[in-house]
Design a protein around this motif. Structure first.
Motif, mmCIF file in Angstrom:
data_model
loop_
_atom_site.group_PDB
_atom_site.id
_atom_site.type_symbol
_atom_site.label_atom_id
_atom_site.label_comp_id
_atom_site.label_asym_id
_atom_site.label_seq_id
_atom_site.Cartn_x
_atom_site.Cartn_y
_atom_site.Cartn_z
ATOM 1 N N HIS A 304 18.474 6.050 4.685
ATOM 2 C CA HIS A 304 19.150 7.324 4.429
ATOM 3 C C HIS A 304 19.534 7.976 5.748
ATOM 4 C CE1 HIS A 304 15.640 9.683 5.714
ATOM 5 N NE2 HIS A 304 16.371 10.773 5.560
ATOM 6 N N ILE A 305 20.469 8.894 5.666
ATOM 7 C CA ILE A 305 20.831 9.730 6.795
ATOM 8 C C ILE A 305 21.102 11.127 6.247
ATOM 9 C CG2 ILE A 305 23.290 9.103 6.672
ATOM 10 C CD1 ILE A 305 23.324 9.352 9.762
ATOM 11 N N GLY A 306 20.656 12.149 6.984
ATOM 12 C CA GLY A 306 20.802 13.510 6.482
ATOM 13 C C GLY A 306 21.007 14.519 7.585
ATOM 14 N N VAL A 307 21.547 15.649 7.186
ATOM 15 C CA VAL A 307 21.732 16.762 8.098
ATOM 16 C C VAL A 307 21.347 18.029 7.350
ATOM 17 C CG1 VAL A 307 24.172 17.013 7.449
ATOM 18 C CG2 VAL A 307 23.368 17.963 9.620
ATOM 19 N N GLY A 308 20.740 18.990 8.066
ATOM 20 C CA GLY A 308 20.319 20.220 7.425
ATOM 21 C C GLY A 308 20.240 21.376 8.410
ATOM 22 N N LYS A 309 20.097 22.560 7.872
ATOM 23 C CA LYS A 309 19.972 23.762 8.699
ATOM 24 C C LYS A 309 19.007 24.709 8.004
ATOM 25 C CE LYS A 309 22.612 27.687 10.595
ATOM 26 N NZ LYS A 309 22.134 27.577 11.989
ATOM 27 N N ARG A 310 18.077 25.239 8.788
ATOM 28 C CA ARG A 310 17.101 26.190 8.270
ATOM 29 C C ARG A 310 17.404 27.569 8.855
ATOM 30 N NH1 ARG A 310 10.654 24.970 7.651
ATOM 31 N NH2 ARG A 310 10.101 26.879 6.515
ATOM 32 N N VAL A 311 17.548 28.556 7.993
ATOM 33 C CA VAL A 311 17.852 29.925 8.390
ATOM 34 C C VAL A 311 16.644 30.802 8.084
ATOM 35 C CG1 VAL A 311 19.361 31.916 8.051
ATOM 36 C CG2 VAL A 311 20.311 29.586 7.933
ATOM 37 N N LYS A 312 16.102 31.452 9.115
ATOM 38 C CA LYS A 312 14.966 32.344 8.918
ATOM 39 C C LYS A 312 15.454 33.677 8.352
ATOM 40 C CE LYS A 312 12.084 30.331 12.539
ATOM 41 N NZ LYS A 312 11.298 30.575 13.781
ATOM 42 N N LEU A 313 14.747 34.150 7.349
ATOM 43 C CA LEU A 313 15.050 35.436 6.738
ATOM 44 C C LEU A 313 14.035 36.462 7.229
ATOM 45 C CD1 LEU A 313 15.870 34.088 3.162
ATOM 46 C CD2 LEU A 313 17.455 34.522 5.053
ATOM 47 N N MET A 314 13.504 37.275 6.384
ATOM 48 C CA MET A 314 12.550 38.293 6.795
ATOM 49 C C MET A 314 11.191 38.031 6.169
ATOM 50 S SD MET A 314 13.912 41.497 4.472
ATOM 51 C CE MET A 314 15.531 41.398 5.209
ATOM 52 N N MET A 315 10.149 38.582 6.772
ATOM 53 C CA MET A 315 8.780 38.547 6.247
ATOM 54 C C MET A 315 8.307 37.125 5.968
ATOM 55 S SD MET A 315 8.925 41.845 3.675
ATOM 56 C CE MET A 315 7.160 41.670 3.309
ATOM 57 N N GLY A 316 8.557 36.224 6.930
ATOM 58 C CA GLY A 316 8.040 34.867 6.830
ATOM 59 C C GLY A 316 8.753 33.987 5.822
ATOM 60 N N THR A 317 9.964 34.319 5.467
ATOM 61 C CA THR A 317 10.710 33.506 4.515
ATOM 62 C C THR A 317 11.887 32.831 5.224
ATOM 63 O OG1 THR A 317 12.151 35.329 3.849
ATOM 64 C CG2 THR A 317 10.104 35.020 2.603
ATOM 65 N N SER A 318 12.353 31.763 4.627
ATOM 66 C CA SER A 318 13.509 31.050 5.167
ATOM 67 C C SER A 318 14.195 30.290 4.044
ATOM 68 C CB SER A 318 13.091 30.085 6.279
ATOM 69 O OG SER A 318 12.262 29.057 5.758
ATOM 70 N N ILE A 319 15.411 29.884 4.302
ATOM 71 C CA ILE A 319 16.143 29.047 3.364
ATOM 72 C C ILE A 319 16.756 27.878 4.135
ATOM 73 C CG2 ILE A 319 18.311 30.348 3.533
ATOM 74 C CD1 ILE A 319 18.617 29.810 0.481
#
Length: 443
Positions: A304-319
């Protein structure tokens, strides 16, 4: 039942002293000779592997006149025999030269026969000249239920795909956690194991159940982690056609590979894995009343090959959003069914694309919970085989599936071990449940 195979009997063959009801004279080779027979209700001709229109009569009688009115005729053809063609005429029985064979409508007309579990024939049985009984091929076609034989390949491919999914999810997550704990330029171990209980709609459907595992080493070098791993899986399957045909068996694979993941700017990452090994499977099924089976073994490779991005939100949360492409391949192979047929299985490929997102929230500084949604589409995944120039119906993995997942990652304080527990539910082309546990040990 009296079985004769090339036998030569100078006297009378008697089916029994209590009349002919239920008595069978079975002939297994051309050139069988008896002077005469009595008290026989059914003549059963087992055609040999080298069956042809040129072979001598299966049964030759020494008497000149024989009355076979009221008798029945059956034909059996082994799967290993040469395939017959329309208009081929097989000589079943003859009386002595210059004699007369007396028949009636019960023995004449159309009869059906099967070659192993795979080919269906229609024969026309008739008297030829005055002294011969012959059967001529008027129709030959592949049994549609032979699709069941190829479902094993679908089950094996889906099982390998489950292992690749594990590597791309819990495997790389466990390796990443291990690499972060250990620091640069040191190897440490990680493991991911999971279970699957899945139904795949393949034009019919296949149920697979089993266990998959990845174990490996990881090394961190600044923003890159990489290392080797071993992949293993073992499970069982049941396949079902719309006409009720049921097949079942076991499948397993073992392989080895490498993986890597690179962190880039702005919390973007790219990752990939590649593995290769061998799949073993077996099959047992009842195809239109004929029980058959086979064992198979062939190389595979996947990745497999993949790409991703993690965005930090507030109060210890992220998407996190990601896109992953998966590929798997099984080599073609040839195998023999227990009923004698030699099948050529074509190579099989799987191409999947998955688009997904995960929401993560920290818990007490020692762990995090997450939930995710994904859509996956299989672009290929067709399996087929050929026998005597005929191609079986082709089951396929092609289609879309939705994934809902929940998980918990935690690293107990003062512990060298951290965990990632995941549960997922699938709906669509693939329906069922998966679960995994990712573990890493820091030494």
């Amino acid at each position: 039942t009296i079985n004769l195979s090339g036998t030569k009997v100078a006297g009378m063959v008697t089916g029994g002293s209590a009349g002919k009801e239920g008595n069978i004279l079975a002939i297994h080779a051309s050139g069988t000779k008896v002077h005469d027979f009595t008290n026989i209700q059914r003549l059963r001709f087992h055609l040999p592997d080298n069956v042809s229109a040129a072979m001598p009569a299966m049964l030759t009688l020494g008497v000149q006149n024989k009355d076979i009115r009221g008798m029945n005729v059956d034909l059996y053809i082994p799967g290993s025999a040469n395939a017959l063609s329309p208009n081929d005429t097989i000589h079943l029985m003859k009386v002595a030269d210059g004699g007369t064979l007396t028949t009636d409508d019960k023995i004449l007309g159309e009869i059906t026969a099967k070659q192993g579990a795979s080919l269906n024939y229609k024969f026309h049985v008739e008297k030829k000249d005055t002294d011969k009984l012959v059967a001529s091929v008027i129709q030959k076609k592949l049994n549609e239920a032979t699709k069941s034989v190829t479902e094993t390949r679908v089950a094996a491919m889906d099982f390998v795909n489950s292992g690749t999914n594990l590597m791309a999810d819990a495997g790389i997550t466990a390796a990443l956690a291990a690499g972060m704990q250990q620091g640069n330029d040191n190897y440490t171990t990680w493991a991911a194991q999971g279970g699957t209980n899945m139904r795949v709609h393949s034009g019919s459907y296949v149920d697979t159940r089993g266990y998959v595992m990845n174990v490996g080493f990881v090394r961190k070098n600044d923003s890159v982690i990489f290392g080797p791993f071993v992949a293993y899986g073992r499970g069982t399957y049941d396949s079902y056609l719309d006409d009720g045909t049921h097949g079942s068996g076991k499948t397993s694979y073992i392989g080895a590979g490498i993986f890597g993941r690179m962190a880039m700017q702005n919390n973007v990452y790219i990752e990939g894995s590649l593995q290769g090994g061998r799949i073993k499977s077996d099959y047992t099924g009842n195809i239109s009343g004929t029980v058959t089976g086979y064992d198979s073994s062939n190389p595979y490779y996947a990745g497999h090959i993949g790409v991703g991005k993690r965005v930090k939100l507030m109060m210890g949360t992220s998407i996190e959003g990601y896109l992953k492409y998966f590929y798997a391949h099984q080599n073609g192979m040839r195998t023999r069914l227990s009923t004698g047929e030699e099948y050529d299985f074509a190579a099989m490929d799987s191409h999947r694309l998955r688009l997904g997102a995960r929401y993560t929230r920290s818990v007490d500084g020692v762990g995090e919970v997450y939930a995710g949604l994904a859509w996956e589409y299989e672009f290929s995944g067709a399996a087929w085989a050929s026998y005597q120039g005929y191609n079986t119906p082709s089951p396929s993995l092609k289609g879309g599936s939705a994934l809902v997942e929940f998980g918990y990652r935690f690293a107990p304080k003062k512990s060298r071990v951290s965990w990632d527990i995941n549960a997922g539910g699938w709906q669509g082309k693939r329906q069922g449940l998966t679960g995994s546990i990712g573990i890493n040990w820091a030494f």
